[in-house]
Enzyme design. Structure first.
Site, mmCIF file in Angstrom:
data_model
loop_
_atom_site.group_PDB
_atom_site.id
_atom_site.type_symbol
_atom_site.label_atom_id
_atom_site.label_comp_id
_atom_site.label_asym_id
_atom_site.label_seq_id
_atom_site.Cartn_x
_atom_site.Cartn_y
_atom_site.Cartn_z
ATOM 1 N N LYS A 107 32.757 38.754 103.241
ATOM 2 C CA LYS A 107 33.848 39.642 103.673
ATOM 3 C C LYS A 107 33.381 40.548 104.804
ATOM 4 O O LYS A 107 34.107 40.810 105.767
ATOM 5 C CB LYS A 107 34.348 40.478 102.481
ATOM 6 C CG LYS A 107 35.156 39.649 101.477
ATOM 7 C CD LYS A 107 35.426 40.407 100.176
ATOM 8 C CE LYS A 107 36.103 39.502 99.156
ATOM 9 N NZ LYS A 107 36.255 40.125 97.825
ATOM 10 N N GLN A 111 34.601 45.207 94.444
ATOM 11 C CA GLN A 111 34.376 43.805 94.100
ATOM 12 C C GLN A 111 34.371 43.650 92.576
ATOM 13 O O GLN A 111 33.648 44.344 91.870
ATOM 14 C CB GLN A 111 33.038 43.328 94.692
ATOM 15 C CG GLN A 111 32.752 41.863 94.466
ATOM 16 C CD GLN A 111 33.783 40.943 95.157
ATOM 17 O OE1 GLN A 111 34.122 41.147 96.309
ATOM 18 N NE2 GLN A 111 34.277 39.953 94.424
ATOM 19 N N ASP A 165 43.438 45.297 98.486
ATOM 20 C CA ASP A 165 43.594 44.129 97.609
ATOM 21 C C ASP A 165 44.994 44.085 96.992
ATOM 22 O O ASP A 165 45.365 43.106 96.353
ATOM 23 C CB ASP A 165 42.559 44.177 96.463
ATOM 24 C CG ASP A 165 41.265 43.458 96.836
ATOM 25 O OD1 ASP A 165 41.353 42.455 97.571
ATOM 26 O OD2 ASP A 165 40.188 43.889 96.386
#
Ligand code: NDP
Length: 285
Positions: free
Chosen positions: A54, A98, A121
């Site tokens: 990422k 994460q 997200d």
């Protein structure tokens, strides 16, 4: 019939190219560099790879990334303190925690602590609610990757019967919500482990999306001839990474199919960059 390939790798590269130009224009006009803060707790090898990838993606398009790596024994309170600091930091536009987090930490509590305007997200309840109401701030990365893969290959969802197998909070549920909005206009069926006679339902699909986490689970007999098949699954097997769909068999009946790897995965990654730029735009008016 041999299905055409929905090439996620190629499309992701194209979108990253477009994004790099958009980011450069944004930086030139606002004097601000979009910035993503990645928070990693513990040293799970898969999570470390995801975060590294990422950050590499960010660099490629001109987005700044920060890594906040915390030890596995980090308490929930310590993590919440870090997130509060990132929430308050004007230089940070997107925050990514994460998953999974170690067991002493509640995923639910942590995700709820991220400022919704930095929740790239789209996991926060406020952002999920906005998606359901059809006025999204951010679109969740994997479902949006699926939508973009269809759209950019000229595959309309309007009036199509989309069958989704899997009802998770990160794939099945948000994708179903996006598909029933005006504009997408699909007729949606969502299946799960309690669905009776699954093959009889999957065979109704014009577009079949599978996200269950079982290697090669969907076989040719479960697919209507000519259907579009999108395989979200990623399974590590002795033969390497495979999807939830038996690619070789289903390719013989489907009209379009995603490979694994190289299908939905690369688009999931690119959508995080899209959301970070959106967050930076919102933050700077
Ligand atoms: P979850 O484990 O959270 O959910 C799996 C879903 O599949 C559940 O709804 C479950 O039903 C359903 N399911 C499991 N077995 C069956 C079955 N035999 N028949 C019908 N339904 C079944 O998984 P995720 O959504 O997080 O991930 C799914 C897959 O997608 C994984 O392989 C994951 O690695 C991959 N993934 C890929 C991404 C990408 O970018 N390509 C991103 C995210 C995930 P029930 O609810 O009844 O238990």
């Amino acid at each position: 019939m041999s299905a055409e390939i929905l090439d996620g790798k190629l499309l992701a590269r194209q979108i990253r190219g477009e994004l790099a130009e958009e980011v450069a224009a944004f930086v030139a006009s606002r004097g601000v560099v979009p910035t993503l803060a990645a928070v990693l707790v513990g040293s799970d090898p898969a999570s470390e790879v995801y975060v590294r990838n990422k950050r590499r993606d960010c660099k490629e398009v001109g987005i700044e990334s920060q890594l906040h790596a915390l030890p596995v024994e980090t308490s929930q309170e310590e993590l919440l303190t870090l997130i509060a600091r990132l929430n308050a930091d004007d230089r940070v536009h997107g925050i990514l925690v994460q998953l999974p987090v170690p067991e002493q930490i509640s995923t639910e509590v942590v995700l709820a602590s991220v400022d919704p305007s930095k929740d790239v997200d789209a996991f926060h309840a406020e952002n999920v609610g906005k998606i359901v109401q059809g006025r999204p701030r951010f679109l969740p990365c994997t479902p949006n990757g699926v939508m973009e893969l269809l759209k950019r290959n000229g595959l309309s969802t309007v009036g199509q019967h989309v069958v989704i197998v899997g009802r998770s909070d990160i794939v099945g549920k948000p994708l179903a919500n996006m598909l029933i909005q005006r504009g997408a206009d699909a007729t949606v069926t969502v299946c799960h482990s309690r669905t009776r006679d699954l093959p009889s339902v999957t065979r109704l699909a014009d577009i079949l999306v599978v996200a269950i986490g079982r290697a090669n689970f969907v076989t040719a007999e479960m697919v209507k001839p000519g259907a579009v098949v999108v395989d979200v699954g990623i399974n590590r097997t002795d033969d390497g990474l495979v999807g939830d769909v038996d690619f070789a068999g289903v390719s013989e009946v489907a009209s379009w199919i995603t490979p694994v790897p190289g299908g939905v995965g690369p688009l999931t990654r690119v959508m995080l960059l899209v959301n970070t730029l959106t967050a930076a735009r919102e933050a700077t008016g």
